[in-house]
Structures are given as structure tokens and as C-alpha cells.
Design an enzyme around this catalytic site. Structure first.
Site, short mmCIF file in Angstrom:
data_model
loop_
_atom_site.label_atom_id
_atom_site.label_comp_id
_atom_site.label_asym_id
_atom_site.label_seq_id
_atom_site.Cartn_x
_atom_site.Cartn_y
_atom_site.Cartn_z
N ASN A 90 0.71 -1.15 -0.09
CA ASN A 90 -0.02 -0.06 0.02
C ASN A 90 0.89 1.18 0.09
O ASN A 90 1.52 1.46 0.95
CB ASN A 90 -0.75 -0.05 1.18
CG ASN A 90 -1.58 1.15 1.43
OD1 ASN A 90 -1.81 2.10 0.50
ND2 ASN A 90 -2.78 1.07 2.51
N GLU A 122 -8.91 -4.37 5.31
CA GLU A 122 -8.57 -4.14 3.85
C GLU A 122 -7.52 -5.08 3.25
O GLU A 122 -7.53 -5.53 2.24
CB GLU A 122 -8.35 -2.76 3.79
CG GLU A 122 -9.54 -1.90 3.88
CD GLU A 122 -9.30 -0.43 4.19
OE1 GLU A 122 -8.61 -0.13 5.30
OE2 GLU A 122 -9.29 0.44 3.24
N ARG A 158 -2.42 -2.16 -3.41
CA ARG A 158 -3.86 -1.27 -3.19
C ARG A 158 -3.61 0.09 -4.18
O ARG A 158 -2.67 0.78 -4.14
CB ARG A 158 -3.95 -0.60 -1.54
CG ARG A 158 -4.93 0.28 -1.42
CD ARG A 158 -4.86 1.23 -0.35
NE ARG A 158 -5.87 2.35 -0.02
CZ ARG A 158 -5.64 3.08 0.43
NH1 ARG A 158 -4.72 3.49 1.19
NH2 ARG A 158 -6.79 4.08 0.56
N ARG A 215 -9.20 16.86 7.11
CA ARG A 215 -9.90 17.42 5.90
C ARG A 215 -11.32 17.83 6.03
O ARG A 215 -11.87 17.40 7.25
CB ARG A 215 -10.09 16.61 4.77
CG ARG A 215 -8.87 15.77 4.44
CD ARG A 215 -9.28 14.57 3.40
NE ARG A 215 -8.05 13.53 3.66
CZ ARG A 215 -8.64 12.14 3.49
NH1 ARG A 215 -9.83 11.54 3.06
NH2 ARG A 215 -7.69 11.32 3.87
N HIS A 263 -12.75 3.98 -0.02
CA HIS A 263 -12.73 2.98 1.27
C HIS A 263 -13.53 1.72 0.62
O HIS A 263 -14.22 1.15 1.28
CB HIS A 263 -13.55 3.43 2.35
CG HIS A 263 -12.85 4.66 2.92
ND1 HIS A 263 -13.37 5.60 3.51
CD2 HIS A 263 -11.48 4.62 3.40
CE1 HIS A 263 -12.47 6.44 4.40
NE2 HIS A 263 -11.17 5.77 4.06
#
Ligand code: AMP
Length: 396
Positions: free
Chosen positions: A10, A383, A89, A239, A178
Site C-alpha cells: 500500500n 482491507e 492497493r 480534511r 474505502h
């Protein structure tokens, strides 16, 4: 079940997370992180059976970090030969990828075509893919996309009310992220509910440093809170989530700054950090709020209120609700946020079981609503396991 080890990679903009996972059992043989790439502090941290080794890799880029990782793997007797696939990923697959895919030269060309959609992430993902293909040329490499799951959204969910040409010519639409987590959680939730996944109607809240919510019916994404980028929607760690788009222009004029600085404010200085003024970490904010730090209290209030509104709005595409599921670092651990959110969603027929809510932390999954009421569940996401399983599926 026979062993099927997959190297999961990832690549972030200045980091690389990795794990070697048995896709059959889910066991992790090795895991770790290369961080602060491109700097003098760059280092590779490898954890095996809880034991951590740190390697200095001064100024390393992704390729150097991967080569060092490969050298470490090769130094562990017999391990390299047991790895049968590599899973990557990839953040953005644009409209090209509706599912995980075996990486070919053509797939790499297509990934280059969508790089502009995720300029911080996809170039790093691609660097990782190229370096890992060089290091393991005989293994199948698979790309697993954050966006793929949401390609089942109908046009009414993914089209912005902007001039339609911006979608056609420039790809301006909602993509969602996601997705790998949502796919995993949907299957797990169906099992916990004792229903075939095809019959489930779920709202899943993946609340990590980046946070999103999705409406998932029969294992398929109907709508989600993140959009063209992973900033739209609920409040994140740093964010802002959804805000009036005219704030951009106002800040440029009022603060006499350029669009890059506005971007920095909206992506790195907002969310829980901007509201609390102390941290993007929910734990720190909860602790400060408990000591009457008013901006932390406000941060938690805004976070929970906006999240509850988003969850309620995502019941619309489903038309019914079998369960609301919490996952991600905050969803899996913050009984406070979950309680605040469920308090505001009582009209959906969810009644909180406070004792169960307090129990479901640090990896404990379970039902946190009272029997007979609409279900609320906590399920730790995985994940990496999804990526490993997708990669293993391509071992022909
Ligand atoms: P993730 O990006 O999924 O790793 O999630 C990171 C977020 O989870 C951070 O905001 C952490 O503060 C939050 N988190 C982790 N543990 C806890 C906890 N015990 N209570 C509240 N938030 C937590």
C-alpha cells in the site's frame, strides 16, 4: 486449508505499508511500514511476531524501500519461495476498473491515464507496482481499487449538478473511496445478521483519519459520501468534508492566497484538527473534551452531527435499513462518537445498548443496539485481507 501467502503493498505519497498475509487463514507472517520516504529520516520498520526491526534507508524512494523490503524477505529462510502473489492497493481506478484486476502492461497504461484523478496517490501506487514487478517478475500482481466497489452507483448518485461536459470530457463525477473496506464489512455484517448478503440493506460508516459512509444493498454500493476526491462528505481528521464551494474563492480573495494554499487549508488544516485546534486524533480530542476544552467539545459535536445527517441521508437510496455498521479506527474504538451519533438517529428505530457499546472497542465486534430494535454493529475492517484474497484469486 493450504497456505497461500500474498505480499500486500500500500504505497502512499511518502510511505509504504506492507504485510505478508496467508489469504486462507488471514494470518499475518510479517508486516510493517516504510515512512518519511525522500527524507534523511527515511526508515523501514519490519514487524515479525511482535518483534520490530528498524532499517535506515536515507533518502529512499518507493523503489529503494521495496528493494530493501525484498532483501529483508529474502533474508528470512524459505519465506520468499512461499509468496505466491502480490496485491497492490490502488486508490483511484476511475471508470475503467469495476473490480480488482490482474496487472498487465495494458493495465499499467490505463493506470497512467487516470493518474490525474488522484495526483497524490496514484503515481505512488504505480511506482510501487513497477518496483514490485521488477522484484517479483514471475508472480501475479493484482491491483485492488478503493473506487471499484462504488462503480455500481447509479448516475443520479455520481453525477454532480455541474455542466455535463465536465463529466464527459474531464471525468468530474463522484467516485467514492474505502471500497475495499465496504466490501469486507458487507460480507461480515450479513454473517452477523444471519442473512444472505444479497438480502441486506446496510449503511456502513468507515471512520478513520479519512472518513466516509456508504449505502450498500445486497453487497453493492448504491451511494457514498466521498466524491471526486476523498474530501467530500463527513468531517475527517484534517480534511473539511463538504463545504460551500464558494469558500474557495472567498479565502483566495480575503487572505490573498493562491489555490494551493486554500487546498492546504481544506485538506491538511481542517476537520477535527481545524475545529479542535489541538489534534486530528480523536482520542486526544475526547480526552481534552472531557477536561472541558471547549473547541474539542465543539469538534466532537460537529463531527457527530454531520455524521448522523450523512447516515440518515444514505438510508434514502436503500429505502429500508437492516443495520448501521461502524468501522475504521474511530468507528471501531470510539464508543462516545457512536453513542452521540445513535442518540441523534433514534428515529431510525435504533436503540443503543450502552453496555454492548462500551464492550465493542479494540477489536471486539458485535451488536451495540438492543434486541428487537434496528441493528447497529461494530465490525473491525480488514482491507489487507481483502487485497490478499483478491490477489490469491488470480493464482491460476
Ligand atoms: P484509521 O485511519 O482507521 O487508523 O483511524 C485513525 C483514527 O482512529 C484516529 O483519529 C484515532 O484517534 C482513532 N482512534 C483510534 N483508537 C481510538 C480510541 N480508542 N478512541 C477514539 N478514537 C480512536
Amino acid at each position: 486449508m493450504s497456505e497461500s501467502l500474498v505480499l500486500v503493498l500500500n504505497c502512499g505519497s511518502s510511505s509504504l505499508k506492507f504485510a505478508i498475509i496467508d489469504s486462507s487463514s488471514g494470518d499475518q507472517v510479517l508486516q510493517g511500514l516504510a515512512e518519511r520516504l525522500f527524507s534523511n529520516e527515511a526508515q523501514l520498520i519490519v514487524k515479525i511476531d511482535g518483534e520490530k526491526t528498524v532499517y535506515k534507508i536515507n533518502q529512499a524512494d518507493h523503489a529503494v524501500a521495496i528493494n530493501k523490503l525484498v532483501a529483508v524477505i529474502r533474508g528470512i529462510e524459505g519465506l520468499s519461495a512461499r509468496i505466491s502473489a502480490v496485491g497492490h492497493r490502488v486508490v483511484h481506478g476511475g471508470e475503467f476498473f469495476r473490480a480488482s484486476t490482474l496487472i498487465t502492461d495494458q493495465v499499467i497504461d490505463t493506470l497512467r491515464q487516470v493518474e490525474h484523478l488522484a495526483p497524490l496517490h496514484n503515481p505512488a501506487n504505480l511506482l510501487g507496482i513497477l518496483a514490485a514487478r521488477d522484484a517479483f517478475p514471475t508472480l501475479p500482481h493484482t491491483a485492488v481499487f478503493d473506487t471499484a466497489f462504488h462503480q455500481s452507483m447509479p448516475a443520479k448518485a455520481y453525477i454532480y449538478p455541474l455542466p455535463y461536459e465536465l463529466y464527459i470530457h474531464h471525468g468530474v463525477r463522484r467516485y467514492g473511496f474505502h471500497g475495499t473496506s465496504y466490501r469486507y464489512i458487507s460480507t461480515q455484517a450479513a454473517q452477523m445478521l444471519g442473512k444472505p448478503e444479497a438480502d441486506t440493506a446496510l449503511v456502513i460508516a468507515h471512520l478513520g483519519n479519512g472518513a466516509s459512509v456508504a449505502a450498500v444493498e445486497g453487497g453493492k454500493g448504491l451511494d457514498t459520501s466521498m466524491g471526486m476526491t476523498p474530501n467530500e462528505g463527513v468531517v475527517h481528521g484534517t480534511r473539511c468534508g463538504s463545504i460551500d464551494p464558494s469558500i474557495h474563492e472567498y479565502l483566495c480573495q480575503r487572505l490573498d492566497i493562491g489555490i494551493e494554499e486554500v487546498h492546504d487549508i481544506l485538506w491538511k488544516q481542517s476537520g477535527l484538527l481545524g475545529l479542535s485546534g489541538i489534534s486530528n486524533d480523536c482520542r486526544t480530542i475526547e480526552e481534552a473534551a472531557a477536561k472541558e476544552h471547549s473547541r474539542s467539545q465543539l469538534a466532537l459535536e460537529v463531527y457527530s452531527y454531520r455524521l448522523a445527517k450523512e447516515i440518515a441521508s444514505l438510508v434514502v437510496p436503500l429505502g429500508r435499513l437492516d443495520a448501521l455498521v461502524f468501522t475504521g479506527g474511530i468507528g471501531e474504538n470510539s464508543s462516545l462518537i457512536r453513542a452521540e451519533v445513535l442518540q441523534q438517529l433514534r428515529f431510525l428505530g435504533i436503540e443503543l445498548d450502552s453496555a454492548a457499546n462500551e464492550h465493542c472497542i479494540r477489536g471486539n465486534s458485535g451488536l451495540i443496539s438492543r434486541a428487537g430494535s434496528t441493528a447497529a454493529l461494530v465490525i473491525p475492517t480488514n482491507e489487507e485481507l481483502m487485497i490478499a484474497q483478491d490477489a490469491a484469486a488470480f493464482i491460476a
